[in-house]
Design an enzyme around this catalytic site. Sequence first.
Site, PDB file in Angstrom:
ATOM      1  N   ASN A   1      11.231  -0.005   1.119  1.00 44.78           N
ATOM      2  CA  ASN A   1      10.771   0.821   1.123  1.00 44.78           C
ATOM      3  C   ASN A   1       9.584   0.481   2.833  1.00 44.78           C
ATOM      4  O   ASN A   1       9.320   1.871   3.246  1.00 44.78           O
ATOM      5  CB  ASN A   1       9.254   1.205  -0.164  1.00 44.78           C
TER       6      ASN A   1
ATOM      7  N   THR B   1      -0.425   9.644   1.799  1.00 53.09           N
ATOM      8  CA  THR B   1      -0.645   7.522   2.068  1.00 53.09           C
ATOM      9  C   THR B   1      -1.025   7.830   3.478  1.00 53.09           C
ATOM     10  O   THR B   1      -1.377   8.551   4.590  1.00 53.09           O
ATOM     11  CB  THR B   1       0.904   6.741   2.225  1.00 53.09           C
TER      12      THR B   1
ATOM     13  N   ARG C   1       1.023  -1.051   0.315  1.00 52.48           N
ATOM     14  CA  ARG C   1      -0.084  -0.029   0.019  1.00 52.48           C
ATOM     15  C   ARG C   1       0.967   1.092  -0.246  1.00 52.48           C
ATOM     16  O   ARG C   1       1.955   0.950   0.198  1.00 52.48           O
ATOM     17  CB  ARG C   1      -1.181  -0.319   1.038  1.00 52.48           C
TER      18      ARG C   1
ATOM     19  N   ASP D   1       8.141  -9.963   6.565  1.00 56.00           N
ATOM     20  CA  ASP D   1       9.010  -8.631   7.915  1.00 56.00           C
ATOM     21  C   ASP D   1       9.994  -8.845   6.814  1.00 56.00           C
ATOM     22  O   ASP D   1      10.917  -9.581   7.704  1.00 56.00           O
ATOM     23  CB  ASP D   1       8.190  -9.436   9.110  1.00 56.00           C
ATOM     24  N   VAL D   2      10.254  -7.378   6.796  1.00 56.54           N
ATOM     25  CA  VAL D   2      11.589  -6.574   6.704  1.00 56.54           C
ATOM     26  C   VAL D   2      13.076  -7.537   7.872  1.00 56.54           C
ATOM     27  O   VAL D   2      14.139  -7.192   7.842  1.00 56.54           O
ATOM     28  CB  VAL D   2      11.687  -5.304   6.267  1.00 56.54           C
TER      29      VAL D   2
ATOM     30  N   MET E   1       3.077   4.648  -0.544  1.00 53.77           N
ATOM     31  CA  MET E   1       3.790   4.925  -1.740  1.00 53.77           C
ATOM     32  C   MET E   1       4.750   3.593  -2.774  1.00 53.77           C
ATOM     33  O   MET E   1       4.912   3.345  -3.709  1.00 53.77           O
ATOM     34  CB  MET E   1       5.507   5.425  -1.196  1.00 53.77           C
TER      35      MET E   1
ATOM     36  N   TYR F   1      11.788   7.802  14.345  1.00 53.79           N
ATOM     37  CA  TYR F   1      11.699   7.918  13.450  1.00 53.79           C
ATOM     38  C   TYR F   1      12.786   8.878  13.001  1.00 53.79           C
ATOM     39  O   TYR F   1      12.895   8.291  11.273  1.00 53.79           O
ATOM     40  CB  TYR F   1      10.431   8.940  12.843  1.00 53.79           C
TER      41      TYR F   1
HETATM   42  P1  NAD Z   1       2.269   3.556   4.953  1.00 46.83           P
HETATM   43  O1  NAD Z   1       2.164   3.462   6.249  1.00 46.83           O
HETATM   44  O2  NAD Z   1       1.135   3.374   3.873  1.00 46.83           O
HETATM   45  O3  NAD Z   1       3.348   1.770   3.636  1.00 46.83           O
HETATM   46  C1  NAD Z   1       4.393   1.317   4.999  1.00 46.83           C
HETATM   47  C2  NAD Z   1       4.326  -0.574   4.486  1.00 46.83           C
HETATM   48  O4  NAD Z   1       5.052  -0.209   5.146  1.00 46.83           O
HETATM   49  C3  NAD Z   1       3.161  -0.919   4.872  1.00 46.83           C
HETATM   50  O5  NAD Z   1       2.567  -1.430   3.262  1.00 46.83           O
HETATM   51  C4  NAD Z   1       3.137  -1.403   5.454  1.00 46.83           C
HETATM   52  O6  NAD Z   1       2.667  -2.981   6.118  1.00 46.83           O
HETATM   53  C5  NAD Z   1       5.124  -2.423   5.414  1.00 46.83           C
HETATM   54  N1  NAD Z   1       5.468  -2.482   6.867  1.00 46.83           N
HETATM   55  C6  NAD Z   1       5.404  -2.339   7.486  1.00 46.83           C
HETATM   56  N2  NAD Z   1       6.374  -2.595   8.424  1.00 46.83           N
HETATM   57  C7  NAD Z   1       6.662  -3.760   7.788  1.00 46.83           C
HETATM   58  C8  NAD Z   1       7.722  -4.752   8.152  1.00 46.83           C
HETATM   59  N3  NAD Z   1       8.155  -4.875   9.130  1.00 46.83           N
HETATM   60  N4  NAD Z   1       8.387  -5.516   7.136  1.00 46.83           N
HETATM   61  C9  NAD Z   1       7.616  -5.412   6.085  1.00 46.83           C
HETATM   62  N5  NAD Z   1       6.708  -4.357   5.152  1.00 46.83           N
HETATM   63  C10 NAD Z   1       6.429  -3.663   6.614  1.00 46.83           C
HETATM   64  O7  NAD Z   1       3.279   3.884   4.585  1.00 46.83           O
HETATM   65  P2  NAD Z   1       4.333   5.277   3.016  1.00 46.83           P
HETATM   66  O8  NAD Z   1       3.490   6.681   3.650  1.00 46.83           O
HETATM   67  O9  NAD Z   1       3.669   4.944   2.137  1.00 46.83           O
HETATM   68  O10 NAD Z   1       5.774   4.482   3.417  1.00 46.83           O
HETATM   69  C11 NAD Z   1       7.019   3.862   2.303  1.00 46.83           C
HETATM   70  C12 NAD Z   1       8.082   4.623   3.466  1.00 46.83           C
HETATM   71  O11 NAD Z   1       8.209   6.008   3.148  1.00 46.83           O
HETATM   72  C13 NAD Z   1       7.868   4.155   5.089  1.00 46.83           C
HETATM   73  O12 NAD Z   1       9.296   3.789   4.651  1.00 46.83           O
HETATM   74  C14 NAD Z   1       8.095   6.215   5.633  1.00 46.83           C
HETATM   75  O13 NAD Z   1       8.798   6.360   6.734  1.00 46.83           O
HETATM   76  C15 NAD Z   1       8.499   6.678   3.816  1.00 46.83           C
HETATM   77  N6  NAD Z   1       8.250   7.708   4.654  1.00 46.83           N
HETATM   78  C16 NAD Z   1       6.531   8.354   3.888  1.00 46.83           C
HETATM   79  C17 NAD Z   1       6.170   9.964   4.374  1.00 46.83           C
HETATM   80  C18 NAD Z   1       4.975  10.100   4.323  1.00 46.83           C
HETATM   81  O14 NAD Z   1       4.214  11.193   4.587  1.00 46.83           O
HETATM   82  N7  NAD Z   1       3.700   9.272   3.888  1.00 46.83           N
HETATM   83  C19 NAD Z   1       7.537  11.162   3.958  1.00 46.83           C
HETATM   84  C20 NAD Z   1       8.838  10.294   4.503  1.00 46.83           C
HETATM   85  C21 NAD Z   1       9.128   8.946   4.238  1.00 46.83           C
END
Ligand code: NAD
Length: 241
Positions: free
Chosen positions: A85, A185, A15, A58-59, A17, A150
């Site tokens: 990601n 997201t 889901r 699970d990463v 990004m 974070y």
């Molecule tokens: P999101 O919560 O929508 O998606 C994160 C995904 O990572 C989910 O599908 C979740 O199930 C998966 N995940 C979580 N823990 C996991 C694990 N242990 N093993 C495997 N998968 C796991 O968030 P997003 O916003 O799409 O975030 C994607 C990346 O971008 C992340 O690294 C986040 O920190 C980074 N990010 C997000 C933002 C933002 O504003 N959304 C900004 C900067 C950075």
Amino acid sequence: MRFDGRVAIVTGGARGMGATHVRGLVAEGARVAVCDILDEVGEALADELPHARYHHLDVTDEARWRSVVRAVENTLGPVDVLVNNAGIMHFGGVEEQSPAHFRRILDVNLVGAFLGMHTVLPGMRERGHGAVVNVSSAAGMTGFAGGIGYVASKWGVRGMTKAAALDMAGSGVRINSVHPGVIRTPMGESASPELFAQQPVARIGEPEEVTRMVLFLAGDDASYTTGGEFLVDGGQTIGQG
Ligand code: NAD
């Protein structure tokens, strides 16, 4: 197409990004392993796309990384692209964040990305090519109150990217980090709505705007680019950090 015949792994690909990175890679010809812990959502996404397969990963699980990469190699082929990601966020300042939450954030966001590189890079080195994109954050360039774990994890991803890029320099493998600002997201929308209006561009970013940067770095257009940090933040960090 830029990724014709190439094989990519996207963690957290079910889901947010991660899912737009998966769609973008598939649209440009890649065969993609969608790796996540959200099995139903990840399976539905992979079913919908022509060359995608879902793997539970699970990463933080080192053994599982090895078996998933083996399975991807057997079914899709050798891995050309790794997008680290997957990430989690728990708000909390230095006084409030529980040590358990702090450790968990580092484990998923930082150690998870390390395990991905540790597992995939030997094969890439052997084949003499490959690209890794590590997803950090604007928070990996600056800091914000209430984000101790974070911010620490995302600075770690940025630093680790540079060290790994040097380890792999000359091997044909490139490693870069991407630093999104506030993106639409499930995670991004957990931030306060006032934050959206406070962005210099006065709006939140769309996941596809980050995907375009990820695909640039993952592909041959970025052939002379390694160890770099790439902002997709609508100007959020201008004058900071
Ligand atoms: P999101 O919560 O929508 O998606 C994160 C995904 O990572 C989910 O599908 C979740 O199930 C998966 N995940 C979580 N823990 C996991 C694990 N242990 N093993 C495997 N998968 C796991 O968030 P997003 O916003 O799409 O975030 C994607 C990346 O971008 C992340 O690294 C986040 O920190 C980074 N990010 C997000 C933002 C933002 O504003 N959304 C900004 C900067 C950075």
